[in-house]
Scaffold this active site. Structure first.
Site, mmCIF file in Angstrom:
data_model
loop_
_atom_site.group_PDB
_atom_site.id
_atom_site.type_symbol
_atom_site.label_atom_id
_atom_site.label_comp_id
_atom_site.label_asym_id
_atom_site.label_seq_id
_atom_site.Cartn_x
_atom_site.Cartn_y
_atom_site.Cartn_z
ATOM 1 N N ASP A 167 -9.408 -5.371 -4.628
ATOM 2 C CA ASP A 167 -9.008 -4.130 -3.693
ATOM 3 C C ASP A 167 -10.115 -3.190 -3.661
ATOM 4 O O ASP A 167 -10.071 -2.384 -4.149
ATOM 5 C CB ASP A 167 -7.541 -3.906 -3.970
ATOM 6 N N HIS A 188 -7.365 -5.627 -0.078
ATOM 7 C CA HIS A 188 -6.300 -4.957 -0.073
ATOM 8 C C HIS A 188 -5.196 -5.606 0.741
ATOM 9 O O HIS A 188 -4.120 -5.621 0.423
ATOM 10 C CB HIS A 188 -6.637 -3.789 0.604
ATOM 11 N N SER A 210 0.815 -1.255 0.196
ATOM 12 C CA SER A 210 0.067 -0.037 0.063
ATOM 13 C C SER A 210 0.845 1.063 -0.203
ATOM 14 O O SER A 210 1.538 1.583 -0.992
ATOM 15 C CB SER A 210 -0.975 -0.250 1.264
#
Length: 276
Positions: free
Chosen positions: A227, A256, A97
């Protein structure tokens, strides 16, 4: 475990496990977490004979809760401070991320010989924010909403996010792990609110296009198609196309936080790429 002091006086906490002469793997955590988010992967690669390193981003986890410098330039410089202090050479950098953005920004600027490969997991590049040049991005109102929720009741927000979209636990039939949810909350609440608030701008508005184009080492881009935090179509495939030596690996229906929900699949894929 130890700390490194940056040029602007921030103490960056890091873990460094395994033989010092083993190949180093450096893990970069997502927002608003800490190095602990990689515990599963660090133990896995430690058992395979690697040296594993992970640091808490400034203002996060056990690093100094400084009020300034919460941007990708400082994040990359802090990473360089850690890699220089440990004199890491030929390292593999893996970022999830926001950590994926940090990896891209660092690797594009790394000293020769420091980096061998990189991995972007559910990562924010090339750009999350919707702009004229990036029409598929998310509207600024999405990120304003995150800031408002954090400022209003950070503790509750840090329950709602992992309980819902982060791990895909809001999907029908999802196998919910209360431990993952609680650990996400624990990591988030250790960090500083100002670092997390300002970090939203860093991960959403930084354009990593030029970074990706500059990177000259092999990069594996891993992204789940479900995601809900960093939408697949505007992230993984676009990053892979911008990289000189990029490979996209898609995970159908994965969320995610797939390194937390599916380590049995993600870890072997990471190992295969590192050994290739």
């Amino acid at each position: 475990m130890g700390t490194v002091k940056t040029t602007d006086g921030v103490e960056i906490f890091y873990k460094d496990w395994g033989p010092k002469d083993a190949k180093p793997i450096v893990f970069h955590h997502g927002w608003p977490l800490s190095a602990d988010d990689w515990d599963n992967q660090m133990l896995f690669f430690l058992s395979k004979g690697y040296r594993v390193i992970a640091h808490d981003r400034r203002g996060h986890g056990r690093s100094t809760q400084v009020w300034s410098g919460h941007d990708m330039d400082h994040y990359a410089a802090d990473t360089a401070a850690v890699t220089d202090a440990l004199d890491l050479k030929g390292a593999v950098h893996i970022g999830h991320s926001t950590g994926g953005g940090e990896v891209a920004h660092y690797v594009a600027r790394a000293k020769p010989g420091r980096v061998a490969k990189a991995v972007l997991v559910s990562a924010v590049p090339p750009l999350m924010l919707k702009t004229a040049a990036n029409p598929g991005g998310l509207d600024i109102s999405v990120f304003d909403g995150l800031r408002a929720a954090l400022a209003a009741n950070r503790a509750q927000f840090y329950i709602d996010l992992p309980t819902g979209p982060f791990y895909g636990f809001n999907r029908p039939g999802a196998k919910i792990s209360q431990g993952l949810i609680d650990n996400w909350w624990r990591q988030g609440m250790i960090g500083g609110a100002i670092a997390h608030y300002d970090g939203i701008k860093a991960f959403s508005e930084t354009d990593f296009t030029d970074d990706l184009k500059k990177i000259d080492v092999p990069v594996l881009v891993m992204h789940g198609t479900d995601d809900q935090i960093v939408p697949y179509a505007d992230a993984g495939p676009l990053s892979a196309k911008l990289l000189k030596h990029g490979t996209l690996k898609s995970y159908e229906g994965f969320p995610h936080g797939m390194h937390g929900t599916h380590p049995d699949i993600i870890n072997p894929d990471l190992l295969a790429f590192i050994k290739s």
